[in-house]
Write an enzyme that holds these catalytic residues in place. Structure first.
Site, PDB file in Angstrom:
ATOM      1  N   HIS A 250       0.845  -1.204   0.000  1.00 48.83           N
ATOM      2  CA  HIS A 250       0.000   0.000   0.000  1.00 48.83           C
ATOM      3  C   HIS A 250       0.878   1.252   0.000  1.00 48.83           C
ATOM      4  O   HIS A 250       0.691   2.157  -0.823  1.00 48.83           O
ATOM      5  CB  HIS A 250      -0.901  -0.038   1.239  1.00 48.83           C
ATOM      6  CG  HIS A 250      -1.736   1.186   1.444  1.00 48.83           C
ATOM      7  ND1 HIS A 250      -3.106   1.177   1.351  1.00 48.83           N
ATOM      8  CD2 HIS A 250      -1.394   2.475   1.768  1.00 48.83           C
ATOM      9  CE1 HIS A 250      -3.574   2.392   1.587  1.00 48.83           C
ATOM     10  NE2 HIS A 250      -2.553   3.196   1.843  1.00 48.83           N
ATOM     11  N   GLU A 251       1.840   1.287   0.923  1.00 51.19           N
ATOM     12  CA  GLU A 251       2.726   2.455   1.012  1.00 51.19           C
ATOM     13  C   GLU A 251       3.651   2.540  -0.209  1.00 51.19           C
ATOM     14  O   GLU A 251       3.958   3.632  -0.688  1.00 51.19           O
ATOM     15  CB  GLU A 251       3.552   2.394   2.305  1.00 51.19           C
ATOM     16  CG  GLU A 251       2.727   2.283   3.576  1.00 51.19           C
ATOM     17  CD  GLU A 251       1.808   3.470   3.808  1.00 51.19           C
ATOM     18  OE1 GLU A 251       1.975   4.501   3.130  1.00 51.19           O
ATOM     19  OE2 GLU A 251       0.916   3.366   4.653  1.00 51.19           O
TER      20      GLU A 251
ATOM     21  N   HIS B  67       1.882   4.236  -3.091  1.00 46.86           N
ATOM     22  CA  HIS B  67       1.917   5.694  -2.970  1.00 46.86           C
ATOM     23  C   HIS B  67       3.263   6.232  -3.457  1.00 46.86           C
ATOM     24  O   HIS B  67       3.331   7.183  -4.255  1.00 46.86           O
ATOM     25  CB  HIS B  67       1.739   6.113  -1.508  1.00 46.86           C
ATOM     26  CG  HIS B  67       0.341   6.023  -0.991  1.00 46.86           C
ATOM     27  ND1 HIS B  67      -0.743   6.573  -1.633  1.00 46.86           N
ATOM     28  CD2 HIS B  67      -0.147   5.451   0.150  1.00 46.86           C
ATOM     29  CE1 HIS B  67      -1.837   6.351  -0.931  1.00 46.86           C
ATOM     30  NE2 HIS B  67      -1.500   5.662   0.159  1.00 46.86           N
TER      31      HIS B  67
END
Length: 265
Positions: free
Chosen positions: A58-59, A62
């Site tokens: 998820h990170e 980004h």
């Protein structure tokens, strides 16, 4: 000229992340084969490790999207290595999400990678950077639910099936919560570039408290019922029954497994 992404180590996958993947793989195999003497412990480790892997990705989503949008500083910060200890707030990104899974079986949105927004031009790019993280949770949810909506569960052991159902629940709740247009969450980050300067200024002080406000609301029984009712309806549409997610959560918390779930159907 040397840039923030020039060193190969900035993009090399971290041994920490590979170790977490290895734990997920080994305990997933133990859950599938019934090798472990304590199946609940194997499920606990499998789901926790797989959940942390999804948080790391998820990170990473980004950061990777930010890199291609103009913020070359993410490499030097270690965000491209998938190492969870490199995040700006490892407590928010990893520790709290795992604790919330243990306590309440809910996918807490991840914490933060610090994106230098001033390096990025164009509202669409800013929106895409914010959307990239929760879209990763959506992809994980699709993968976890695929055996159910493809009707491909023949031969899948019961413990692995309910562990996968519980993991799918975490991904769905994380995606929904992340996409809420609340300051401090990714959903607000998606729409923020399109808001007027005055609106952004007015809501900016709420950003540090957005997640707390959401979870305070979820403690209200009526709100909690509506939220999880929507989650259950979505999962049912994907072929996952409530009993699967319930027993998956109970087996995950192996120290207090419900008798209803201790007997294989």
């Amino acid at each position: 000229m040397t840039t923030a992404t020039a060193r190969p180590s900035d993009r090399r996958i971290s041994p920490v992340f590979l170790g977490i993947v290895a734990v997920a793989a080994v305990t997933g195999w133990a859950t599938w084969t019934g090798f472990a003497e304590q199946p609940g412990l194997a499920v606990f480790l499998f789901v926790t490790a797989a959940w942390v892997v999804s948080l790391c990705l998820h990170e990473y989503a980004h950061a990777r999207t930010a890199l291609h949008s103009g913020d070359i500083s993410v490499g030097a910060k270690g965000y491209l290595t998938l190492n969870p200890v490199k995040y700006t707030h490892a407590l928010l990104s990893i520790v709290l999400p795992v604790l919330f899974v243990i306590m309440g079986g809910i996918g807490l949105p991840g914490g933060a990678v610090f994106i230098e927004r001033g390096r990025i031009r164009g509202r669409w790019r800013h929106s895409l950077i914010s959307a990239a993280g929760p879209l990763t949770n959506v992809l994980f949810a699709v993968v976890c639910t695929a055996p159910f909506w493809l009707d491909a569960l023949d031969g899948v052991p019961r413990d692995f099936r309910i562990a996968l159902a519980f993991l799918a629940l975490l991904q769905v709740t994380a995606a929904i919560l992340n996409f809420l247009p609340v300051p401090g969450l990714d959903g607000y980050g998606v729409i923020e570039p399109w808001l007027s300067y005055n609106v952004r200024r007015q809501v900016e002080p709420l950003a540090p408290f957005g997640l707390l406000i959401v979870f305070a609301l979820l403690w209200i029984p009526a709100v909690n019922g509506v939220f999880f009712g929507a989650v259950d309806a979505l999962l049912r549409g994907l072929g996952i029954g409530e009993i699967d997610t319930y027993c998956g959560f109970e087996l995950y918390r192996f120290w207090q497994t419900d008798e209803l779930c201790s007997v294989s159907p």
